[in-house]
Scaffold this active site. Structure first.
Site, PDB file in Angstrom:
ATOM      1  NE  ARG A 150     -32.266-109.655  32.170  1.00  0.00           N
ATOM      2  CZ  ARG A 150     -33.458-110.338  31.257  1.00  0.00           C
ATOM      3  NH1 ARG A 150     -33.276-111.219  30.347  1.00  0.00           N
ATOM      4  NH2 ARG A 150     -34.564-109.907  31.533  1.00  0.00           N
ATOM      5  CB  SER A 200     -32.125-104.147  37.231  1.00  0.00           C
ATOM      6  OG  SER A 200     -33.139-103.813  36.890  1.00  0.00           O
ATOM      7  CD  GLU A 224     -28.993-107.092  34.130  1.00  0.00           C
ATOM      8  OE1 GLU A 224     -29.800-107.221  35.074  1.00  0.00           O
ATOM      9  OE2 GLU A 224     -29.214-106.273  33.103  1.00  0.00           O
TER      10      GLU A 224
HETATM   11  C1  LIG Z   1     -32.973 -97.391  32.282  1.00  0.00           C
HETATM   12  C2  LIG Z   1     -32.325 -98.614  31.990  1.00  0.00           C
HETATM   13  C3  LIG Z   1     -33.198 -99.547  31.866  1.00  0.00           C
HETATM   14  C4  LIG Z   1     -32.878-100.993  31.304  1.00  0.00           C
HETATM   15  N1  LIG Z   1     -33.687-101.713  31.435  1.00  0.00           N
HETATM   16  C5  LIG Z   1     -33.398-103.270  31.173  1.00  0.00           C
HETATM   17  C6  LIG Z   1     -34.123-104.106  30.764  1.00  0.00           C
HETATM   18  O1  LIG Z   1     -35.442-104.221  31.047  1.00  0.00           O
HETATM   19  N2  LIG Z   1     -33.751-105.484  30.573  1.00  0.00           N
HETATM   20  C7  LIG Z   1     -32.496-105.891  30.343  1.00  0.00           C
HETATM   21  O2  LIG Z   1     -32.174-106.746  29.991  1.00  0.00           O
HETATM   22  N3  LIG Z   1     -31.505-104.665  30.510  1.00  0.00           N
HETATM   23  C8  LIG Z   1     -31.940-103.575  30.858  1.00  0.00           C
HETATM   24  N4  LIG Z   1     -31.053-102.457  31.049  1.00  0.00           N
HETATM   25  C9  LIG Z   1     -29.473-102.775  30.794  1.00  0.00           C
HETATM   26  C10 LIG Z   1     -29.038-102.478  29.540  1.00  0.00           C
HETATM   27  O3  LIG Z   1     -29.867-101.575  28.749  1.00  0.00           O
HETATM   28  C11 LIG Z   1     -29.215-103.834  28.544  1.00  0.00           C
HETATM   29  O4  LIG Z   1     -28.181-104.755  29.127  1.00  0.00           O
HETATM   30  C12 LIG Z   1     -28.716-103.395  27.139  1.00  0.00           C
HETATM   31  O5  LIG Z   1     -28.836-104.562  26.181  1.00  0.00           O
HETATM   32  C13 LIG Z   1     -26.979-102.991  26.933  1.00  0.00           C
HETATM   33  O6  LIG Z   1     -26.719-102.973  25.679  1.00  0.00           O
HETATM   34  P1  LIG Z   1     -25.822-101.608  25.479  1.00  0.00           P
HETATM   35  O7  LIG Z   1     -25.600-101.385  23.896  1.00  0.00           O
HETATM   36  O8  LIG Z   1     -25.857-100.411  26.303  1.00  0.00           O
HETATM   37  O9  LIG Z   1     -24.474-102.504  25.860  1.00  0.00           O
HETATM   38  P2  LIG Z   1     -23.326-101.988  26.841  1.00  0.00           P
HETATM   39  O10 LIG Z   1     -23.489-101.658  28.108  1.00  0.00           O
HETATM   40  O11 LIG Z   1     -22.615-100.998  25.843  1.00  0.00           O
HETATM   41  O12 LIG Z   1     -22.326-103.538  26.905  1.00  0.00           O
HETATM   42  C14 LIG Z   1     -22.783-104.450  27.461  1.00  0.00           C
HETATM   43  C15 LIG Z   1     -21.993-105.762  27.354  1.00  0.00           C
HETATM   44  O13 LIG Z   1     -22.122-106.116  25.922  1.00  0.00           O
HETATM   45  C16 LIG Z   1     -20.597-106.049  25.105  1.00  0.00           C
HETATM   46  N5  LIG Z   1     -20.992-105.501  23.978  1.00  0.00           N
HETATM   47  C17 LIG Z   1     -21.689-104.530  23.435  1.00  0.00           C
HETATM   48  N6  LIG Z   1     -21.845-104.377  22.313  1.00  0.00           N
HETATM   49  C18 LIG Z   1     -21.323-105.269  21.640  1.00  0.00           C
HETATM   50  C19 LIG Z   1     -20.899-105.975  20.341  1.00  0.00           C
HETATM   51  N7  LIG Z   1     -21.681-105.140  19.248  1.00  0.00           N
HETATM   52  N8  LIG Z   1     -20.111-106.931  20.177  1.00  0.00           N
HETATM   53  C20 LIG Z   1     -19.898-107.722  21.315  1.00  0.00           C
HETATM   54  N9  LIG Z   1     -20.035-107.473  22.637  1.00  0.00           N
HETATM   55  C21 LIG Z   1     -20.636-106.200  22.888  1.00  0.00           C
HETATM   56  C22 LIG Z   1     -19.723-105.109  26.034  1.00  0.00           C
HETATM   57  O14 LIG Z   1     -18.426-105.321  25.967  1.00  0.00           O
HETATM   58  C23 LIG Z   1     -20.509-105.409  27.367  1.00  0.00           C
HETATM   59  O15 LIG Z   1     -19.839-106.352  28.079  1.00  0.00           O
HETATM   60  C24 LIG Z   1     -31.550-101.164  31.221  1.00  0.00           C
HETATM   61  C25 LIG Z   1     -30.683-100.171  31.392  1.00  0.00           C
HETATM   62  C26 LIG Z   1     -31.147 -98.541  31.600  1.00  0.00           C
HETATM   63  C27 LIG Z   1     -30.137 -97.469  31.776  1.00  0.00           C
END
Ligand SMILES: Cc1cc2nc3c(=O)[nH]c(=O)nc-3n(C[C@H](O)[C@H](O)[C@H](O)COP(=O)(O)OP(=O)(O)OC[C@H]3O[C@@H](n4cnc5c(N)ncnc54)[C@H](O)[C@@H]3O)c2cc1C
Length: 317
Positions: A178, A229, A304
């Protein structure tokens, strides 16, 4: 302290050509449905727009923040004086060639997993239920089934704060559980190349993905705003007492409420917004869990999701 003035929105529209929204309520944008207002929200659709935006922000030394689908972010309750650059659905082209996939960073992860299945390519089925963008997934090295997206990456293309394009090989991304180098860099991920493998039997792969989705929907809270999580599994605690959800439950914290936030009754490693939660409510519950787990195990659990402060800075919780 730099305050963003209203001219910035006009400049962004005319210089960078990107649609601009001002004073956007973060309760409408954020996965946890909490937060004050975002001063400016822009959604670039091309690399050229990202480059123009980054050059403008750097020239005027303005605070800014990159977001994807916000499923790993906790926004402060106050208004946030920063330019939010959202890499999302406008940035989501995907090209398949043999067993490689070249995808823009805004692509919806479950959609990418489905496209790989349709093309008979295995390697990212573990991501099929993760509700984020590919860029966010790479930053977090997200995944499930003890896997991370980093395992499938050939390279990641970014645009730095001055508008320069960079390419990172998988080794240079420094993927760990992660985590990745991108959590320490202020660079926009714009494109990702993935190396997958041809699958002999698509039907088996499809069934595996359905099993992952079924198991997630049985375990995780559904339709209540959350950020997945909250605590990262710590190997020391895992060995001694098990996964975070089990440890939190054994501390008697399942269902505990603070304001509109609740430690989920379905899965104790989730904090849900029952309707009126604030970031402060969520932070309070995180603090309670950390204290109680520390008393029980002697270990401090890592959180996380990242906290976004009033100037758009990303902070560890
Ligand atoms: C119901 C649910 C279930 C989930 N299950 C999992 C799971 O099974 N496994 C898991 O690993 N995670 C899980 N997550 C957490 C989350 O979905 C992941 O971490 C996901 O990859 C984050 O993507 P995001 O587009 O929402 O990023 P954001 O939350 O918008 O950003 C996360 C980070 O990435 C940066 N960022 C985003 N996009 C970019 C870009 N294009 N360039 C540079 N930086 C960027 C942001 O600045 C921030 O630091 C879950 C979340 C939810 C709500």
């Amino acid at each position: 302290m730099i305050i963003i003035n209203p001219n910035v929105a006009v400049d962004l529209l005319s210089i960078c050509g990107v649609p601009v929204q001002s004073n956007v309520p973060l309760t409408a944008v954020s996965s946890w449905r909490v937060g004050g207002r975002a001063k400016i929200l822009v959604k670039p659709q091309t690399e050229e727009e990202v480059i123009a935006l980054r050059k403008y922000i750097s020239k005027h030394q303005l605070p800014s923040l990159i977001i994807g689908n916000t499923t790993n972010l906790l926004f402060a309750d106050c208004n946030i004086d920063a330019i939010f650059m959202q890499i999302g659905s406008g940035f989501s082209q995907v090209k398949l060639s043999g067993s490689t996939i070249l995808a823009k960073a805004g692509v919806w992860v479950p959609k990418l997993a489905r496209l790989a299945l349709q093309a008979g390519l295995t390697g990212i089925e573990h991501t099929c239920g993760i509700p984020g963008t590919l860029g966010g997934l790479v930053v977090m090295n997200g995944g499930s089934q003890r896997k991370g997206i980093g395992d499938s990456i050939v390279y990641v293309k970014t645009i730095d704060a001055n508008g320069n394009t960079k390419i990172y090989s998988r080794e240079e991304c420094r993927f760990d559980y992660r985590s990745s180098i991108f959590q320490k860099l202020d660079e926009v991920i714009v494109e990702v190349k993935l190396q997958l493998e041809s699958v002999a039997n698509k039907k088996i792969m499809h069934n595996e993905m359905l099993a992952i989705l079924r198991s997630r929907s049985a375990k995780f809270p559904r339709k209540i705003p959350n950020c997945g999580s909250v605590f990262v599994s710590n190997p020391a605690i895992y060995k001694q007492s098990g996964a975070p959800g089990k440890v939190i439950e054994e501390c008697g914290l399942k269902g505990v409420i603070k304001g509109g936030a609740q430690i989920s009754k379905d899965h104790a490693n989730f904090i849900v917004n029952t309707g009126t939660a604030t970031a402060s409510d969520i932070l309070y519950l995180i603090h309670v869990v950390r204290n109680e787990v520390y008393k029980k195990t002697g270990c401090i659990m890592k959180v996380e999701p990242k906290y976004i402060d009033r100037f758009g800075n990303i902070q560890e919780i």
